[in-house]
Design an enzyme around this catalytic site. Structure first.
Site, PDB file in Angstrom:
ATOM      1  N   HIS A  59       0.899  -1.343  -0.032  1.00  0.00           N
ATOM      2  CA  HIS A  59       0.119  -0.093   0.211  1.00  0.00           C
ATOM      3  C   HIS A  59       0.916   1.245  -0.109  1.00  0.00           C
ATOM      4  O   HIS A  59       1.359   1.664   0.967  1.00  0.00           O
ATOM      5  CB  HIS A  59      -0.906  -0.112   1.263  1.00  0.00           C
ATOM      6  N   HIS A  99      -3.117  -0.385   7.101  1.00  0.00           N
ATOM      7  CA  HIS A  99      -2.384  -0.702   5.488  1.00  0.00           C
ATOM      8  C   HIS A  99      -1.412  -0.001   5.257  1.00  0.00           C
ATOM      9  O   HIS A  99      -0.553  -0.221   4.320  1.00  0.00           O
ATOM     10  CB  HIS A  99      -3.796  -0.581   4.647  1.00  0.00           C
ATOM     11  N   GLY A 149      -5.307  -3.535  12.166  1.00  0.00           N
ATOM     12  CA  GLY A 149      -5.728  -4.108  10.785  1.00  0.00           C
ATOM     13  C   GLY A 149      -7.111  -3.765  10.521  1.00  0.00           C
ATOM     14  O   GLY A 149      -7.297  -2.947   9.655  1.00  0.00           O
ATOM     15  N   PRO A 150      -8.207  -4.476  11.269  1.00  0.00           N
ATOM     16  CA  PRO A 150      -9.410  -4.090  10.724  1.00  0.00           C
ATOM     17  C   PRO A 150      -9.621  -2.697  10.970  1.00  0.00           C
ATOM     18  O   PRO A 150      -9.477  -1.875  12.056  1.00  0.00           O
ATOM     19  CB  PRO A 150     -10.396  -4.975  11.715  1.00  0.00           C
ATOM     20  N   LEU A 151      -9.995  -1.789   9.993  1.00  0.00           N
ATOM     21  CA  LEU A 151     -10.050  -0.276  10.276  1.00  0.00           C
ATOM     22  C   LEU A 151     -11.074   0.135  11.347  1.00  0.00           C
ATOM     23  O   LEU A 151     -12.216  -0.622  11.576  1.00  0.00           O
ATOM     24  CB  LEU A 151     -10.464   0.224   8.726  1.00  0.00           C
ATOM     25  N   ASP A 190      -9.562   7.718   5.698  1.00  0.00           N
ATOM     26  CA  ASP A 190     -10.959   8.036   5.497  1.00  0.00           C
ATOM     27  C   ASP A 190     -11.781   6.754   5.856  1.00  0.00           C
ATOM     28  O   ASP A 190     -13.185   6.982   6.399  1.00  0.00           O
ATOM     29  CB  ASP A 190     -11.190   8.192   3.672  1.00  0.00           C
ATOM     30  N   ASN A 220      -7.237  12.019   1.980  1.00  0.00           N
ATOM     31  CA  ASN A 220      -6.764  12.005   0.672  1.00  0.00           C
ATOM     32  C   ASN A 220      -8.090  11.475  -0.173  1.00  0.00           C
ATOM     33  O   ASN A 220      -8.067  11.421  -1.402  1.00  0.00           O
ATOM     34  CB  ASN A 220      -5.592  10.828   0.371  1.00  0.00           C
ATOM     35  N   HIS A 295      -3.784   3.136  -3.962  1.00  0.00           N
ATOM     36  CA  HIS A 295      -4.266   2.755  -2.416  1.00  0.00           C
ATOM     37  C   HIS A 295      -3.485   1.588  -2.206  1.00  0.00           C
ATOM     38  O   HIS A 295      -2.750   1.232  -1.144  1.00  0.00           O
ATOM     39  CB  HIS A 295      -5.498   2.422  -2.330  1.00  0.00           C
ATOM     40  N   GLU A 448     -21.008  -1.645  22.560  1.00  0.00           N
ATOM     41  CA  GLU A 448     -20.344  -2.880  22.981  1.00  0.00           C
ATOM     42  C   GLU A 448     -18.927  -3.026  21.985  1.00  0.00           C
ATOM     43  O   GLU A 448     -18.104  -3.486  22.779  1.00  0.00           O
ATOM     44  CB  GLU A 448     -21.277  -4.167  22.744  1.00  0.00           C
ATOM     45  N   PHE A 476     -24.497  -9.742  22.848  1.00  0.00           N
ATOM     46  CA  PHE A 476     -23.928  -8.523  22.261  1.00  0.00           C
ATOM     47  C   PHE A 476     -22.563  -8.517  22.263  1.00  0.00           C
ATOM     48  O   PHE A 476     -21.897  -7.663  21.663  1.00  0.00           O
ATOM     49  CB  PHE A 476     -24.273  -7.182  23.331  1.00  0.00           C
ATOM     50  N   HIS A 512     -31.988 -12.578  21.417  1.00  0.00           N
ATOM     51  CA  HIS A 512     -31.024 -12.467  22.813  1.00  0.00           C
ATOM     52  C   HIS A 512     -30.558 -13.711  23.458  1.00  0.00           C
ATOM     53  O   HIS A 512     -29.937 -13.851  24.269  1.00  0.00           O
ATOM     54  CB  HIS A 512     -31.916 -11.657  23.727  1.00  0.00           C
TER      55      HIS A 512
END
Length: 723
Positions: A59, A99, A149-151, A190, A220, A295, A448, A476, A512
């Site tokens: 990237h 990234h 890692g996970p945005l 972003d 950007n 990107h 949560e 949850f 639930h």
């Protein structure tokens, strides 16, 4: 300094809002950029392009556009020590848009972190198993505070780091002794501002007025699919101000190093958390500038050569760092060591002036609880039927009250989760009037996901300094699961107290009733999912979770009252994952009970013995992961599956996973998520009454012995009232 910045900051402080933060600040003058700084920026971008082109991946674009931000931070503003990277009072930097990791790796190399050698830097996207440059930053590596890692996770972790710093400063700082003075810097892109967890974190931090965090937005306007305008057209500055943030804007983020320095420095003096909106160009000065192509892919050999020609580099040479650039960063390790020495001298004076506080700070740094902590756990419990969520409160309350390492939070369920204690104080900004930054009970609101992600940041601040505890209904924790996973992945000691953990939670119904979640958490690596069956086992669950210093845990408890199996259940048995409650010579059946259904298994065993003449062994099995840590012989002795005796497990969940330990399961059907009925009626509806279970188990035992192949299959013994 831009005209009027400091004077505006000093205005209108009564509400913690300044004219400065209301109007924002736009800096467009990059003329003050020196020749050396210009060379540094160009060298950085060419190097990023080479690093991605080397293995034709990565990237590059974001990192190239963010170069000036990095120079402002690592050269001029951030307080850190490359040769003492774990110095506790360092500023923390979190790269939420992970990234763009080459941005961080390259600055770690240039600023003198020993592990990040030039050869290591060039390992990015290579096949080296010892590479320190994975595709996203990982906490195990020197100079990396959290794994991102996970945005959106990174910004939430950064908020947790800010909470940790605020808490420590409130407890330990004294007049003339600011021993806790670190600042949290978080880089976002972003996408982080589109993820729900990122927005939860922004809202939470604004409410808490965490003015020790600065979020730097690499604006950007590009994500994987293309321009952000495909999905977002909001006014981000207004949104951030509405959430309680101070906002600064930098128009020329690719080159305006000094404007960035002014903005970053100013953010440290704000009464509010600060959001710096930095306009950059992805893949700046290349043929793919401003394009989504920049990107997530190498920009191409021709584009790299063109960039080098534009910047005055030799297109035939790669990985070139001029000595002038290295000299630009050369003094930073020495500067960092001077900061460390200055802080240590301060702490020595602090120790003389405030010895008790200093001793407690050092103990907290070690990550150890006082040696007598287990003595606070009750050794006896009420004999009446008790919900294990209430048992959890009986066990944990005395620990939370006594030891300030515990930071406890709930997602708007304080009355239901039993995680409060006498004289608890809320962690809140003092102006709210209902708590302070000394408080250790965090109201996260209905958030949560961010509750778990912030807790990861708390745990990552310094190993063992905090033991975060979250709490909510088990269902949850499906919302929270991505952050729970990230905590386990990072070996962070975070304890999640999950209540209402079965169909016994009742009338709220299948939305639930978390019948599938145990399978998720039991398979999660480096994670303890513990489901206790009564108060004694709940004590064992908390002891196991607290002792697991390099693992995350979830303690799964019931809403409904459970019989106390006094004299049978053992807290130390929980530590082994599974253990024998009742033994039988030449057994006909081993019956496993789990959590809220343990008492049902015991009743079934009694019925099979008294009315059907079977010799039944009973086993409690609160934690599969702890059981797998035991010796092969112990596991054989507990289950005795190898002897040919059938093993049946009783649990009102999906049966997935039990095929490793049992031949059959009295479980939930694969076609149903639960049913809205009072708890006892829900159990009855799904066949968890004794008579129904006995009939199905007897039928299974008969078929097990009649068909030799049966022992190699796994059978689900389900029954639903209306099917």
């Amino acid at each position: 300094m831009a005209p009027g910045v400091l004077s505006n900051l000093d205005c209108e402080r009564e509400l913690g809002v300044s004219k400065y933060s209301q109007k924002g600040w736009q800096s467009t003058d990059a003329k003050s950029l020196t020749a050396v700084e210009d060379l540094v920026l160009k060298t950085f971008r060419v190097l990023i392009a080479d690093l991605c082109q080397q293995f034709n991946g990565g990237h590059p674009g974001g990192a190239m556009g963010m170069a000036a931000i990095g120079v402002a931070l690592w050269k001029y503003v951030m307080k850190y020590a490359p040769r003492t990277p774990d110095w506790i009072n360092r500023d923390r930097f979190v790269l939420s848009n992970g990234h763009t990791c080459l941005f961080q790796y390259t600055f770690l190399h240039l600023t003198g972190y020993k592990d990040m050698t030039f050869e290591q830097l060039k390992s990015y996207h290579s096949d080296r198993v010892d590479a320190l440059c994975p595709g996203h930053p990982e906490i195990e590596h020197e100079g990396i505070e959290v794994t991102t890692g996970p945005l959106g996770q990174g910004i939430a972790n950064a908020v947790g780091l800010a909470v940790a710093s605020k808490s420590l400063a409130a407890k330990f700082n004294q007049p003339e002794f600011d021993v806790v003075s670190d600042h949290i810097w978080c880089m976002v892109g972003d996408a982080c501002l589109q993820e729900g967890v990122g927005l939860e974190a922004i809202s939470f931090a604004g409410h808490m007025r965490l003015n020790n965090i600065t979020v730097i937005y690499d604006n950007n306007q590009i994500t994987c699919d293309g321009p952000v305008s495909l999905t977002n057209t909001e006014d981000i500055n207004s949104k951030m101000r509405a959430c309680g943030w101070n906002v600064i804007e930098i128009n020329d983020g690719c080159w305006d190093v000094h404007g960035l320095v002014e903005a970053l420095e100013a953010s440290k003096h704000s009464a509010l958390p600060t959001f710096i909106n930095v306009h950059t160009v992805i893949g700046v000065d290349t043929s793919v500038a401003g394009n989504a192509v920049a990107h997530g892919a190498a920009i191409g050999t021709d584009a790299v050569a063109s960039l080098k020609e534009l910047y005055g580099f030799d297109p035939t040479q790669s990985f070139v760092i001029p000595e002038t650039v290295r000299d630009f960063f050369k003094e930073l390790p020495q500067r960092g060591e001077a900061m460390v020495c200055e802080w240590r001298a301060l702490f020595d004076r602090y120790s003389n002036a405030h010895p008790t506080l200093a001793e407690d700070y050092v103990r907290r740094q070690s990550g150890d609880l006082p040696s007598d902590w287990e003595s606070l756990i009750p050794t006896a419990f009420p004999s009446k039927a008790t919900a294990t969520r209430a048992s959890s409160g009986l066990v944990f309350g005395p620990l939370a009250e006594r030891f300030d390492q515990f930071m406890v939070g709930t997602a708007d369920l304080e009355p239901s989760v039993y995680m409060n204690w006498k004289a608890k104080e809320n962690f809140e900004p003092p102006h709210c009037g209902t708590g302070s930054y000394l408080g250790r009970f965090i109201h996260y609101g209905v958030r949560e996901h961010v509750m778990a992600a912030v807790s990861n940041g708390l745990a990552a601040y310094h190993p063992g300094m905090f033991i975060p505890v979250t709490s909510s209904f088990f269902m949850f924790y499906l919302y929270a699961a991505p952050a729970v996973r990230m905590g386990a992945l990072q070996h962070l000691r975070v304890i999640h107290a999950a209540t209402h953990d079965s169909i016994g939670m009742g009338e709220d119904g299948p939305t639930h009733q978390p019948i599938e979640l145990a399978a998720l958490y039991r398979t999660m690596p480096n994670f303890l999912y513990i489901r206790p069956g009564d108060s004694e086992e709940t004590a064992g669950a908390w002891m196991a979770a607290i002792k697991a210093r390099h693992m995350s845990s979830l303690i799964s408890t019931s809403r409904h009252a459970l019989p106390q199996l006094t004299g049978l259940t053992k807290r130390m048995g929980v530590a082994r994952g599974a253990y024998v409650l009742e033994e039988a010579e030449q057994a006909d059946l081993t019956l496993i009970g789990v959590g809220a259904e343990l008492n049902l298994a015991m009743k079934v065993a009694t019925e099979l013995r008294n009315h059907h003449g079977l010799r039944v062994r009973t086993v409690s099995f609160p934690c599969q992961r702890l059981f797998e840590q035991q010796s092969h012989q112990y596991r054989r002795d507990v289950l005795q599956k190898h002897t040919g005796v059938p093993v049946v497990v009783v649990e009102a969940y999906a049966a997935n996973g039990w095929e490793r330990y049992a031949n059959a399961a009295v479980c939930m059907p694969t076609t149903r998520f639960g049913k809205s009925l009072p708890g006892p009626k829900a159990y009855e509806f799904f066949g968890f009454n004794v008579d129904s279970m006995v009939i199905r188990i007897l039928g299974f035992i008969k078929s097990f012995h009649a068909d030799p192949e049966r022992r190699y299959e796994f059978v689900e013994l389900t029954s639903v009232g209306d099917e």
